[in-house]
Design a protein around this motif. Structure first.
Motif, mmCIF file in Angstrom:
data_model
loop_
_atom_site.group_PDB
_atom_site.id
_atom_site.type_symbol
_atom_site.label_atom_id
_atom_site.label_comp_id
_atom_site.label_asym_id
_atom_site.label_seq_id
_atom_site.Cartn_x
_atom_site.Cartn_y
_atom_site.Cartn_z
ATOM 1 N N ARG A 123 0.843 -1.187 0.000
ATOM 2 C CA ARG A 123 0.000 0.000 0.000
ATOM 3 C C ARG A 123 0.887 1.250 0.000
ATOM 4 N NH1 ARG A 123 -2.416 3.741 3.518
ATOM 5 N NH2 ARG A 123 -0.890 3.097 5.075
ATOM 6 N N GLY A 133 -6.645 2.991 16.107
ATOM 7 C CA GLY A 133 -5.213 3.247 16.222
ATOM 8 C C GLY A 133 -4.905 4.592 16.884
ATOM 9 N N GLU A 142 -8.690 -2.278 12.205
ATOM 10 C CA GLU A 142 -8.416 -3.409 11.323
ATOM 11 C C GLU A 142 -8.294 -4.690 12.147
ATOM 12 O OE1 GLU A 142 -5.488 -2.410 8.348
ATOM 13 O OE2 GLU A 142 -5.067 -4.539 8.007
HETATM 14 O O1 0WD Z 1 -4.390 8.090 8.315
HETATM 15 C C1 0WD Z 1 -3.721 7.605 9.184
HETATM 16 N N1 0WD Z 1 -2.810 8.323 9.807
HETATM 17 C C2 0WD Z 1 -3.903 6.199 9.604
HETATM 18 C C3 0WD Z 1 -4.794 5.437 8.943
HETATM 19 C C4 0WD Z 1 -3.121 5.681 10.717
HETATM 20 C C5 0WD Z 1 -3.472 4.353 11.088
HETATM 21 C C6 0WD Z 1 -4.372 3.634 10.375
HETATM 22 N N2 0WD Z 1 -5.013 4.167 9.299
HETATM 23 C C7 0WD Z 1 -6.018 3.422 8.641
HETATM 24 C C8 0WD Z 1 -5.837 2.602 7.463
HETATM 25 O O2 0WD Z 1 -6.906 2.870 6.598
HETATM 26 C C9 0WD Z 1 -5.921 1.135 7.951
HETATM 27 O O3 0WD Z 1 -6.646 0.340 7.067
HETATM 28 O O4 0WD Z 1 -6.407 2.600 9.623
HETATM 29 C C10 0WD Z 1 -6.617 1.267 9.230
HETATM 30 C C11 0WD Z 1 -6.192 0.428 10.416
HETATM 31 O O5 0WD Z 1 -6.711 1.139 11.481
HETATM 32 P P1 0WD Z 1 -6.435 0.832 12.993
HETATM 33 O O6 0WD Z 1 -6.813 -0.573 13.241
HETATM 34 O O7 0WD Z 1 -7.091 1.920 13.727
HETATM 35 O O8 0WD Z 1 -4.847 1.005 13.082
HETATM 36 P P2 0WD Z 1 -3.823 0.287 14.049
HETATM 37 O O9 0WD Z 1 -4.475 -0.303 15.239
HETATM 38 O O10 0WD Z 1 -2.730 1.252 14.259
HETATM 39 O O11 0WD Z 1 -3.240 -0.861 13.145
HETATM 40 C C12 0WD Z 1 -3.890 -2.084 12.927
HETATM 41 C C13 0WD Z 1 -3.295 -2.742 11.721
HETATM 42 C C14 0WD Z 1 -1.781 -2.894 11.794
HETATM 43 O O12 0WD Z 1 -1.486 -4.135 12.378
HETATM 44 P P3 0WD Z 1 -0.355 -4.237 13.509
HETATM 45 O O13 0WD Z 1 -0.389 -5.653 13.949
HETATM 46 O O14 0WD Z 1 0.935 -3.832 12.856
HETATM 47 O O15 0WD Z 1 -0.767 -3.276 14.626
HETATM 48 O O16 0WD Z 1 -3.551 -1.962 10.560
HETATM 49 C C15 0WD Z 1 -2.383 -1.928 9.743
HETATM 50 C C16 0WD Z 1 -1.356 -2.835 10.357
HETATM 51 O O17 0WD Z 1 -1.486 -4.108 9.760
HETATM 52 N N3 0WD Z 1 -2.011 -0.522 9.669
HETATM 53 C C17 0WD Z 1 -2.256 0.241 8.649
HETATM 54 N N4 0WD Z 1 -2.827 -0.035 7.495
HETATM 55 C C18 0WD Z 1 -2.928 0.978 6.640
HETATM 56 N N5 0WD Z 1 -2.501 2.211 6.882
HETATM 57 C C19 0WD Z 1 -1.789 1.516 8.978
HETATM 58 C C20 0WD Z 1 -1.914 2.530 8.032
HETATM 59 N N6 0WD Z 1 -1.484 3.776 8.239
HETATM 60 N N7 0WD Z 1 -1.272 1.491 10.210
HETATM 61 C C21 0WD Z 1 -1.430 0.231 10.624
#
Ligand code: 0WD
Ligand code: CA
Length: 380
Positions: free
Chosen positions: A86, A129, A230
């Protein structure tokens, strides 16, 4: 025996004035009874496909397949030739959640007849997150954050803004770091199947555009929250409890060889794992421990409800109640500061380690994040 600091607030006032323009993040201020945190309820879900297109359904849900206790998963496999990454320079802000809200607003409509058509019956809308970052703030010593807040139709929307230092880090990652970021996704591929009856396919392509996200509603003290996170996979047993209790969070971490390494896992990593999964009510984390060559050599399950006991014997350790009380106070601070109801106004809350949370106000700026389509749809 608890607790003389019960009514001490973290709000500080400059030069003895009664106005409270910043919020302390000192741990001692938040050591009191655990606040009310209602059991999170899944109100919906959505999926993002291989091209990051939104679907208001669970098509990207995957099913957990218990690996061997001592597997030999090569996490480096496919990094060069079967990996679609991504583009993380694209900032999606709250867009996917807002699309979900538009598609499901009848579930969220205010029951107050006099409320405006845009009223959502929640106080805060954000990503899980972002809340994780708030929970871990009193213990974070390395990375600050910036959170943009807009009050619109009575609801406070919180969307992260990338800090200068986070941008620098993202643009200057080493090749080793880039590859290690892939390892987590590869572990998911070794342990997740696409359907209830299928098996994992380690020969397939890892595409990090794909995501399954849960949307949950809950309450922290007097803050009604709607957030999305996620989810890696769910138990495949048809007897498993309904979401979010059937969800499984997957992690990879460096192999543990010494008591010191085990202690560091408890003191630093379990804080992040606990905060992230506790928020949406995901009951367990499955960790794959890998060696320096990226081979998973053992797998261990951590039950979120048992983590607070696991850490109790660690010296100078984090406390769940501090995390939750700080988050709660921050949300109160936001409610008190972000008073003008306008999609054009952003209250930007900033924090750096060892400092207080401060804010600035921005009208019609680069920080505005609610898209025009959302404003139009929701005020219809
Ligand atoms: O715009 C932004 N600054 C962000 C957008 C920051 C964090 C996340 N996102 C978005 C994305 O659209 C993503 O699909 O959030 C989604 C995930 O949201 P979440 O669950 O609130 O995020 P988090 O709990 O930080 O991460 C969960 C998982 C991660 O797994 P690990 O085991 O590493 O914690 O989501 C993935 C990653 O697999 N992930 C992301 N995916 C896409 N964009 C991102 C990101 N920025 N950060 C983590
Ligand atoms: Ca994960």
């Amino acid at each position: 025996p608890h607790n003389h600091q019960h009514h001490q607030s973290g709000w500080t006032s400059g030069q003895g004035t009664p106005s409270s323009q910043s919020l302390s993040t000192r741990r001692e201020l938040y050591e009191r009874d655990f606040p009310v945190y209602k059991q999170p309820v899944e109100v919906g879900c959505f999926s993002l496909d291989s091209e990051r297109r939104f679907f208001n359904d669970g098509r990207q849900m995957r099913y957990y397949v218990e690996p061997d206790r001592n597997p030999h998963f090569d996490l480096r496999d496919g990094y060069r030739d079967r990996f679609i990454k991504r583009d993380d320079s694209v900032k999606e802000k709250l867009d996917h959640i807002l699309r979900w809200v538009i598609a499901n607003r009848s579930k969220l409509k205010s029951k107050v007849p006099s409320a405006s058509s845009s009223a959502l019956d929640v106080d805060f809308v954000t990503w899980r997150g972002h809340l994780t970052k708030l929970l871990t703030t009193p213990y974070e010593t390395r990375e600050g954050w910036m959170l943009a807040v807009t009050r619109f139709g009575g609801t406070l929307y919180i969307s992260e803004v990338e800090t200068e230092s986070a941008r620098r880090e993202r643009e200057n990652r080493t090749e080793r770091h880039e590859e290690m970021m892939y390892w987590g996704y590869k572990f998911e591929q070794y342990t997740c199947a696409d359907t209830v009856h299928a098996l994992p396919d380690p020969g397939g392509v890892v595409n990090t555009n794909e995501a399954f996200c849960t949307v949950v509603q809950t309450r922290l003290a007097d803050h009604r929250l709607l957030f999305s996170g996620e989810v890696d996979c769910r138990e495949k047993d048809p007897e498993a409890p309904p979401p979010p209790a059937c969800y499984v969070e997957l992690k990879t971490s460096a192999e543990i060889c010494t008591p010191k390494q085990r202690s560091n896992l408890h003191r630093f990593k379990l804080l992040k794992w606990w905060a992230q999964s506790f928020l949406p009510g995901v009951p367990r984390v499955v960790a794959g421990f890998r060696d320096h060559e990226g081979v998973v050599v053992s797998v261990e399950t951590f039950h979120i409800s048992k983590i607070s006991h696991l850490i109790k014997n660690e010296y100078n350790c984090w406390k769940p109640t501090v995390c939750m009380n700080f988050c709660c106070e921050f949300l109160s601070f936001v409610k008190r500061i972000a008073t003008e109801d306008s999609h054009r106004v952003v209250y930007l809350f900033s924090w750096e380690p060892y400092k207080d949370v401060t804010y600035s106000v921005h009208r019609d700026s680069q920080y505005s994040f609610l898209p025009q389509w959302y404003i139009e749809e929701i005020t219809r």
